[in-house]
Design a protein around this motif. Structure first.
Motif, short mmCIF file in Angstrom:
data_model
loop_
_atom_site.label_atom_id
_atom_site.label_comp_id
_atom_site.label_asym_id
_atom_site.label_seq_id
_atom_site.Cartn_x
_atom_site.Cartn_y
_atom_site.Cartn_z
N GLU A 42 0.71 -1.16 -0.06
CA GLU A 42 0.13 -0.07 0.01
C GLU A 42 0.85 1.27 -0.16
O GLU A 42 0.53 2.17 -0.59
CB GLU A 42 -0.80 0.06 1.19
CG GLU A 42 -2.11 -0.91 1.04
CD GLU A 42 -2.99 -0.96 -0.14
OE1 GLU A 42 -3.29 0.38 -0.34
OE2 GLU A 42 -3.57 -1.77 -0.73
N LYS A 64 2.38 1.74 -3.46
CA LYS A 64 1.18 2.17 -4.40
C LYS A 64 0.80 3.72 -4.30
O LYS A 64 0.95 4.46 -5.19
CB LYS A 64 0.03 1.37 -4.00
CG LYS A 64 -0.21 -0.05 -4.61
CD LYS A 64 -1.29 -0.89 -4.18
CE LYS A 64 -2.50 -0.15 -4.33
NZ LYS A 64 -3.55 -1.00 -4.15
N LYS A 65 0.84 4.08 -2.93
CA LYS A 65 0.72 5.68 -2.93
C LYS A 65 1.74 6.61 -3.33
O LYS A 65 1.39 7.54 -3.98
CB LYS A 65 0.40 5.94 -1.42
CG LYS A 65 -0.88 5.47 -0.76
CD LYS A 65 -1.17 5.55 0.62
CE LYS A 65 -2.23 4.90 1.23
NZ LYS A 65 -2.37 4.90 2.33
N ASP A 85 -3.59 -3.43 -7.55
CA ASP A 85 -3.31 -4.23 -6.42
C ASP A 85 -2.36 -5.20 -6.43
O ASP A 85 -1.62 -5.71 -5.42
CB ASP A 85 -4.64 -4.77 -5.83
CG ASP A 85 -5.69 -3.79 -5.32
OD1 ASP A 85 -5.37 -2.41 -4.81
OD2 ASP A 85 -7.03 -3.77 -5.55
#
Length: 125
Positions: free
Chosen positions: A42, A45-46, A53
């Motif tokens: 996560e 990803k940010k 995903d």
């Protein structure tokens, strides 16, 4: 995705990079195209603004492998279809070759370049 001639360490490379358990041996052991999904962290990803995903990783059987049930022209067609599938699905396609064997590199490129042109042609059709 990863492409290369038989026994160049494609599965071994993916196993080492991602702790996969693709079968490895001195002889042909990957048949067709195998895949694994890698969950994307996560935080990563940010930071990278990634909406996905998972990362799809494709492992292929060796190109130019001797397939006793196929003629040379059928094997070439099989290799071209596999390369076209991997290139078409991949944002990045790695070419794995043994050492600096120019013949091995030429064999793989002779399969990949027409496959890439075919995809590009279809994209504009």
């Amino acid at each position: 995705g990863i492409l290369g001639t038989q026994s160049t360490g494609k599965s071994t490379f993916l196993n080492a990079m991602h702790n996969f358990n693709f079968a490895v041996a001195a002889a042909r052991c990957t048949k067709g195209i195998n895949f694994m999904l890698i969950p994307i962290n996560e935080d990563f990803k940010k930071k990278q603004a990634i909406a996905a995903d998972y990362l799809l990783t494709l492992d292929t059987e060796g190109l130019k492998a001797p397939l006793s049930h196929l003629s040379n022209s059928e094997r070439d067609k099989h290799d071209n279809e596999m390369a076209t599938t991997v290139i078409g699905l991949s944002e990045l396609t790695m070419i794995n070759v043994t050492g600096t064997n120019d013949e091995s590199i030429n064999d793989v490129l002779a399969i990949m370049i027409p496959a890439a042109f075919e995809l590009k042609r279809d994209e504009h059709a």
